[in-house]
Design a protein around this motif. Structure first.
Motif, short mmCIF file in Angstrom:
data_model
loop_
_atom_site.label_atom_id
_atom_site.label_comp_id
_atom_site.label_asym_id
_atom_site.label_seq_id
_atom_site.Cartn_x
_atom_site.Cartn_y
_atom_site.Cartn_z
N HIS A 39 0.82 -1.21 0.00
CA HIS A 39 0.00 0.00 0.00
C HIS A 39 0.86 1.25 0.00
O HIS A 39 1.61 1.50 0.94
CB HIS A 39 -0.92 0.00 1.23
CG HIS A 39 -1.86 1.15 1.26
ND1 HIS A 39 -2.08 1.90 2.38
CD2 HIS A 39 -2.66 1.68 0.29
CE1 HIS A 39 -2.96 2.84 2.11
NE2 HIS A 39 -3.33 2.73 0.85
N VAL A 40 0.76 2.02 -1.08
CA VAL A 40 1.37 3.35 -1.17
C VAL A 40 0.30 4.24 -1.82
O VAL A 40 0.08 4.14 -3.02
CB VAL A 40 2.66 3.35 -2.01
CG1 VAL A 40 3.23 4.76 -2.10
CG2 VAL A 40 3.70 2.38 -1.46
N GLU A 44 1.50 9.61 -2.32
CA GLU A 44 2.80 9.34 -1.72
C GLU A 44 3.77 8.63 -2.66
O GLU A 44 4.92 8.39 -2.28
CB GLU A 44 2.61 8.49 -0.45
CG GLU A 44 1.79 9.16 0.62
CD GLU A 44 1.55 8.27 1.82
OE1 GLU A 44 2.27 7.26 2.00
OE2 GLU A 44 0.63 8.58 2.60
N VAL A 45 3.32 8.29 -3.85
CA VAL A 45 4.15 7.49 -4.76
C VAL A 45 5.47 8.19 -5.09
O VAL A 45 6.53 7.56 -5.06
CB VAL A 45 3.38 7.12 -6.04
CG1 VAL A 45 4.30 6.52 -7.10
CG2 VAL A 45 2.25 6.15 -5.71
N ALA A 47 7.23 10.39 -3.41
CA ALA A 47 8.13 10.40 -2.25
C ALA A 47 8.62 9.00 -1.87
O ALA A 47 9.71 8.86 -1.32
CB ALA A 47 7.45 11.05 -1.06
N ARG A 48 7.83 7.98 -2.19
CA ARG A 48 8.16 6.61 -1.75
C ARG A 48 8.57 5.70 -2.90
O ARG A 48 8.62 4.48 -2.74
CB ARG A 48 6.96 6.03 -1.00
CG ARG A 48 6.65 6.81 0.29
CD ARG A 48 5.41 6.30 0.98
NE ARG A 48 5.52 4.89 1.33
CZ ARG A 48 4.50 4.16 1.80
NH1 ARG A 48 3.31 4.72 1.99
NH2 ARG A 48 4.66 2.89 2.09
N ILE A 49 8.90 6.27 -4.04
CA ILE A 49 9.20 5.48 -5.23
C ILE A 49 10.34 4.48 -5.02
O ILE A 49 10.35 3.40 -5.61
CB ILE A 49 9.46 6.38 -6.46
CG1 ILE A 49 9.38 5.56 -7.75
CG2 ILE A 49 10.79 7.12 -6.31
CD1 ILE A 49 9.27 6.39 -9.01
N ASP A 50 11.27 4.80 -4.13
CA ASP A 50 12.39 3.89 -3.88
C ASP A 50 11.96 2.59 -3.20
O ASP A 50 12.74 1.64 -3.14
CB ASP A 50 13.47 4.58 -3.05
CG ASP A 50 14.19 5.66 -3.83
OD1 ASP A 50 14.17 5.61 -5.08
OD2 ASP A 50 14.79 6.56 -3.20
N GLU A 51 10.74 2.53 -2.70
CA GLU A 51 10.21 1.31 -2.08
C GLU A 51 9.74 0.31 -3.14
O GLU A 51 9.42 -0.84 -2.80
CB GLU A 51 9.05 1.64 -1.15
CG GLU A 51 9.44 2.50 0.03
CD GLU A 51 8.24 2.91 0.88
OE1 GLU A 51 7.26 2.13 0.96
OE2 GLU A 51 8.29 4.01 1.46
N LEU A 52 9.68 0.74 -4.39
CA LEU A 52 9.17 -0.12 -5.46
C LEU A 52 10.31 -0.82 -6.18
O LEU A 52 11.37 -0.23 -6.40
CB LEU A 52 8.35 0.71 -6.44
CG LEU A 52 7.25 1.57 -5.81
CD1 LEU A 52 6.52 2.37 -6.87
CD2 LEU A 52 6.29 0.70 -5.02
#
Length: 111
Positions: A39-40, A44-45, A47-52
């Motif tokens: 869940h992102v 927030e995608v 800012a949190r792109i490195d989680e993908l």
């Protein structure tokens, strides 16, 4: 229009071990989501792109397919192998794909 050419898959075609990115809002996620989903929320995608993962396909899902199409388009522009899940979680539920609620119970539904 770019969305006409956006890579998409049917909910039934998403591999059970595939990376599924759910970009819905927290209350939508809490009501019901695919068990393996990450869940992102859409907002927030960036800012949190490195989680993908960059080394595997990212299947992007929302409620009906609109928000996920925008996120998939963004991810593709960033060099990701991303596809939109056509019809979103409504299609996921209609295809009888497994879902859970935020508390882990199987009584889940699409908001």
């Amino acid at each position: 229009m770019f969305f006409d050419r956006l890579p998409a898959v049917e909910a039934a075609e998403v591999p059970s071990d595939g990376f599924l990115l759910d970009v819905r809002e927290p209350e939508e996620w809490a009501a019901g989501h695919a068990e393996q989903a990450v869940h992102v929320p859409m907002g927030e995608v960036v800012a949190r792109i490195d989680e993908l993962p960059r080394d595997r396909r990212v299947h992007v899902v929302c409620r009906s397919g609109g928000r996920s199409a925008q996120v998939a388009q963004y991810l593709i522009a960033q060099g990701y192998d991303a596809v939109n899940v056509d019809g979103g979680m409504h299609a996921w539920q209609a295809a009888n794909r497994p879902m859970v609620a935020a508390d882990g119970s199987p009584e889940a539904f699409v908001l």
